[in-house]
Structure formats: structure tokens, C-alpha cells
Design a protein around this motif. Structure first.
Motif, PDB file in Angstrom:
ATOM      1  N   UNK A 106       0.817  -1.213   0.000  1.00 35.40           N
ATOM      2  CA  UNK A 106       0.000   0.000   0.000  1.00 35.40           C
ATOM      3  C   UNK A 106       0.856   1.271   0.000  1.00 35.40           C
ATOM      4  N   UNK A 107       1.732   1.447  -1.009  1.00 33.29           N
ATOM      5  CA  UNK A 107       2.614   2.621  -1.033  1.00 33.29           C
ATOM      6  C   UNK A 107       1.873   3.945  -1.214  1.00 33.29           C
ATOM      7  N   UNK A 108       0.651   3.883  -1.742  1.00 30.45           N
ATOM      8  CA  UNK A 108      -0.133   5.107  -1.923  1.00 30.45           C
ATOM      9  C   UNK A 108      -1.142   5.301  -0.799  1.00 30.45           C
ATOM     10  N   UNK A 109      -1.135   4.386   0.178  1.00 26.44           N
ATOM     11  CA  UNK A 109      -2.058   4.488   1.307  1.00 26.44           C
ATOM     12  C   UNK A 109      -1.305   4.535   2.617  1.00 26.44           C
ATOM     13  N   UNK A 110      -1.352   3.417   3.348  1.00 30.20           N
ATOM     14  CA  UNK A 110      -0.731   3.386   4.675  1.00 30.20           C
ATOM     15  C   UNK A 110       0.786   3.479   4.636  1.00 30.20           C
ATOM     16  N   UNK A 111       1.389   3.141   3.518  1.00 34.27           N
ATOM     17  CA  UNK A 111       2.843   3.251   3.411  1.00 34.27           C
ATOM     18  C   UNK A 111       3.305   4.532   2.759  1.00 34.27           C
ATOM     19  N   UNK A 112       2.374   5.456   2.518  1.00 30.68           N
ATOM     20  CA  UNK A 112       2.700   6.666   1.751  1.00 30.68           C
ATOM     21  C   UNK A 112       3.744   7.534   2.443  1.00 30.68           C
ATOM     22  N   UNK A 113       3.541   7.821   3.735  1.00 27.58           N
ATOM     23  CA  UNK A 113       4.473   8.692   4.449  1.00 27.58           C
ATOM     24  C   UNK A 113       5.875   8.113   4.477  1.00 27.58           C
ATOM     25  N   UNK A 114       5.972   6.824   4.785  1.00 22.49           N
ATOM     26  CA  UNK A 114       7.290   6.199   4.907  1.00 22.49           C
ATOM     27  C   UNK A 114       8.012   6.144   3.565  1.00 22.49           C
ATOM     28  N   UNK A 115       7.293   5.828   2.482  1.00 21.67           N
ATOM     29  CA  UNK A 115       7.958   5.774   1.178  1.00 21.67           C
ATOM     30  C   UNK A 115       8.545   7.130   0.812  1.00 21.67           C
ATOM     31  N   UNK A 116       7.781   8.191   1.040  1.00 26.36           N
ATOM     32  CA  UNK A 116       8.293   9.519   0.681  1.00 26.36           C
ATOM     33  C   UNK A 116       9.382   9.975   1.647  1.00 26.36           C
ATOM     34  N   UNK A 117       9.316   9.534   2.898  1.00 31.44           N
ATOM     35  CA  UNK A 117      10.398   9.845   3.828  1.00 31.44           C
ATOM     36  C   UNK A 117      11.697   9.180   3.372  1.00 31.44           C
ATOM     37  N   UNK A 118      11.620   7.922   2.967  1.00 29.86           N
ATOM     38  CA  UNK A 118      12.809   7.210   2.499  1.00 29.86           C
ATOM     39  C   UNK A 118      13.342   7.806   1.200  1.00 29.86           C
ATOM     40  N   UNK A 119      12.446   8.251   0.333  1.00 33.77           N
ATOM     41  CA  UNK A 119      12.884   8.920  -0.899  1.00 33.77           C
ATOM     42  C   UNK A 119      13.661  10.186  -0.557  1.00 33.77           C
ATOM     43  N   UNK A 120      13.167  10.920   0.462  1.00 32.51           N
ATOM     44  CA  UNK A 120      13.850  12.149   0.871  1.00 32.51           C
ATOM     45  C   UNK A 120      15.272  11.848   1.345  1.00 32.51           C
ATOM     46  N   UNK A 121      15.423  10.836   2.185  1.00 31.44           N
ATOM     47  CA  UNK A 121      16.762  10.478   2.652  1.00 31.44           C
ATOM     48  C   UNK A 121      17.647  10.039   1.484  1.00 31.44           C
ATOM     49  N   UNK A 122      17.062   9.293   0.553  1.00 34.35           N
ATOM     50  CA  UNK A 122      17.826   8.840  -0.603  1.00 34.35           C
ATOM     51  C   UNK A 122      18.315   9.993  -1.459  1.00 34.35           C
TER      52      UNK A 122
END
Length: 386
Positions: A239-255
Motif C-alpha cells: 500500500x505505497x499510496x495508502x498506509x505506506x505513503x508517508x514512509x515511502x516519501x520519507x525514504x525517498x527524501x533520505x535517498x
């Protein structure tokens, strides 16, 4: 009598009567507050510019955070004037007052609902978050409780059970909001202080296992919590566009930040991609704009603050000032635990939960209480030196 008067009335700038404040606590804490101010402004520009609530003013959150820092600084100066023995005398009443506020926030019409959580009391231009106050009041009360029960700290029934029942009641009020993050922090503060107070090690370990099992049950039988936990395990596939949305974008930011970041103000994720960028996920913006170097600097400053809290507490204990020592170390546990959880959530080693970064994230209640807590530690250090 004259010595008592000097102890109650510290004078800044009078080097002949008042020892210098601990620079290894004061300046790292000030640095975190100021870095937080700059990063809150950077992280909030897009949100402020696109919201009618802010009047589309990019400086909205910067101005409010600066005001919060000014109020926190004044409150800290006032708190520094209060002798530690006064905090000890009032600790139970402050804790009871915090419980009353937690009850009030659950009453419709008094508590404000934001993002399906009832955590704030509307005071006109600002909102008061009682759970932030309760963190400090828990430290003050737990230290007083332990000092009163020192001869009985080996007893499960007399030492642990009364404190556990009180903390569980507070936890029930926090879960009702819901505010699981504050619940976890307060439980860890209380447990950590009981351990420092001398509770039986085997008993402490056993209770820790029970507490972990309890948290696991709370997560498993709450649909929202369980969904976030599953998403946390593999956010890009679950669920990258739902419940996992915040974490995916946080990890993208660190990357994107790599070693030294894309530059202050250059974050892309803060442009309405990463929710709560100026509060819960401020570290992700720091990682993107200042890179690993910036994140390591923040971690190092927090490590210094926590270390000095424990060092000042240890010094107080050596001077047979048990209450002061426990308060200092309790604040160290609080700052350390909350910072670790927030950072862990940002980098994906802990499930997502709403918990701010102490001293840095946007929020009036948090900044106010953090400044008061720091002032109390500086007061303890000042009294140690007398």
C-alpha cells in the motif's frame, strides 16, 4: 539563611556568586532549537503557501515557531528560578492537573479533533496539547514516588503495582484520544525511572516482556495500527499510496539527500508530497536538504543533551539529592526515547506513529514543555554546583 537565599535566587551574569551553566547542555539544546526553527520554515513553506488557514503566507509557521520559542524561553527563565524542592512538593498536584487536562480533552466541545484524533484543547490563537505536559509531569511525579518508596523498591506489590496502575490509567486516556506515541513515551519514562530507582532487575525484564506483548496486542487488534505495521515492513510494495505513503516519501527524501544534501530549501518531498513534513517528518527534510552530515549533526547534538542530563543526574545522586538526580535522568530518558522513536519512524526501522522530534518539530506545547524541562535540568546543575 543567606545560603538558602542564594540558592533560591540565582543571578545570571554574576560570576562571583553563580557558577557558569553547563555549556555542554545549554548550547547543544539551543543549537537544536535554532536548527529546528530554520528547518521548520524550510519544511513548511509549501504547506503555508497553499493553505487558506495560513492566509497563503509562506512565513506563517516560521513566525509562530519563533513566537513559541520566545514564550518557551521566557517560561524556561521563570522555571529556572523555581527551587527543585518546590517542584518536588508540587509534583503530585501537577500530575493530577495533567490527568484532568487529559480528561477535558476527551469532552466534545473542549477537545479539538484534528486528523481523527482528539488531542488538543483550543485556547483561541493556540492549541494546548495536554500529553506534552503530562510527559514532564510524569517525570516529576515518578521521581517523587520513587524517593518516597526507596526502602520498598524491591517489592513488586508496594513499589511497582501502584505506579503501574496510575500509568495504565493515563495510558487509557491517551489511547482514547488516540495518541499511541505519547502512551509509549510515558510508559518508557515510568519504567525507565523505576529501573533507575532500583526495582528488581529480573522483575523489570519480565515486566518489559509483558509490556511488549501488550503493545503487540494493541497493534494486532487495531485495524489502523495493524495496517501501518504491515505497510512498514515493506512500504514500497504494501500500500505505497495508502498506509505506506508517508514512509515511502520519507525514504525517498533520505535517498535524495545522500552525503551532504541537495541544499537548504532544495527539498522536493516537502512540496506537498511528504505529509507532516514540519512536524513528525522534519528529520526526513533535514536528510534531504542537509544529507547524512546534517542528520548525523542532529543525532550528535541529541546525544550530547541526553548524556549531560544523565551526567547532571548522576552528580546530584552523588550529592545525595535523589529527587533532583532522578528528575534529570528522567528527562534524559524522555528526550532520548522520543528522539529515537521519531528518528526510527523517519528512517523506517519503527512503524509510523505521530510523534514529534523534541526541541525541533513545529508545535507550541512541545517547545514550551521542552524549554521548561531544560530549565529544570539547568537548575539542578546550578544547585549541584552550590
Amino acid at each position: 539563611m543567606s545560603g538558602s537565599m542564594r540558592l533560591d535566587s540565582p543571578r545570571f551574569g554574576d560570576s562571583t556568586k553563580t557558577p557558569e551553566l553547563d555549556p555542554w547542555l545549554l548550547w547543544p539544546a539551543v543549537a537544536l532549537l535554532l536548527i529546528g526553527l530554520v528547518m521548520v520554515y524550510s519544511a513548511s513553506i509549501a504547506v503555508a503557501d497553499s493553505s487558506r488557514f495560513t492566509g497563503n503566507k509562506q512565513e506563517f509557521f516560521l513566525i509562530r515557531q519563533a513566537v513559541f520559542l520566545a514564550i518557551g524561553g521566557v517560561a524556561g527563565l521563570m522555571a529556572f528560578q523555581v527551587p527543585v524542592r518546590t517542584w518536588q512538593a508540587w509534583s503530585m498536584w501537577l500530575f493530577l492537573g495533567g490527568i484532568v487536562l487529559l480528561l477535558l480533552v476527551l469532552i466534545p466541545g473542549i477537545g479539538s479533533v484534528v486528523n481523527n484524533s482528539r488531542r488538543w484543547i483550543n485556547l483561541g490563537p493556540v492549541n494546548l496539547q495536554p500529553s506534552e505536559l503530562v510527559k514532564l509531569f510524569t517525570v516529576l511525579y515518578a521521581a517523587s514516588y520513587i524517593v518516597r518508596r526507596l526502602p520498598e523498591m524491591h517489592s513488586f506489590r508496594r513499589a511497582f503495582v501502584p505506579m503501574a496502575l496510575v500509568i495504565l490509567f493515563v495510558g487509557a486516556l491517551l489511547v482514547a484520544e488516540p495518541d499511541y506515541g505519547a502512551f509509549v513515551v510515558i510508559v518508557l519514562i515510568a519504567f525507565g525511572m523505576l529501573f533507575l530507582g532500583g526495582i528488581n532487575g529480573k522483575l523489570f525484564f519480565s515486566l518489559g516482556v509483558v509490556a511488549l506483548a501488550g503493545f503487540a496486542i494493541i497493534i494486532r487488534f487495531n485495524e489502523l495500527r495493524w495496517g501501518r505495521f504491515i505497510a512498514f515492513l515493506d512500504p514500497f510494495n504494501n500500500d505505497p499510496l495508502g498506509k505506506g505513503y508517508q514512509l515511502t516519501h520519507s525514504l525517498i527524501a533520505f535517498g535524495r539527500g545522500e552525503w551532504f544534501g541537495v541544499g537548504l530549501g532544495g527539498s522536493v518531498e516537502k512540496l506537498l508530497y511528504l505529509p507532516e513534513a514540519h512536524t513528525d517528518f522534519l528529520l526526513a527534510v533535514i536528510g534531504e536538504e542537509l544529507g547524512l552530515f546534517g542528520v548525523a549533526t542532529v543525532i550528535g547534538l541529541f546525544a550530547l543533551v541526553v548524556h549531560r542530563c544523565f551526567a547532571i543526574g548522576r552528580r546530584a545522586l552523588l550529592l545525595e539529592r535523589a529527587y533532583a538526580g532522578l528528575v534529570a535522568q528522567g528527562v534524559g530518558i524522555w528526550f532520548g526515547v522520543q528522539a529515537f522513536i521519531n528518528m526510527g519512524v523517519n528512517v523506517g526501522i519503527l512503524p509510523t506513529k505521530g510523534l514529534t522530534l523534541p526541541l525541533m518539530s513545529y508545535g507550541g506545547s512541545g517547545i514550551l514543555v521542552n524549554c521548561i524541562a531544560l530549565a529544570i535540568i539547568l537548575r539542578i546543575d546550578w544547585e549541584n554546583r552550590r
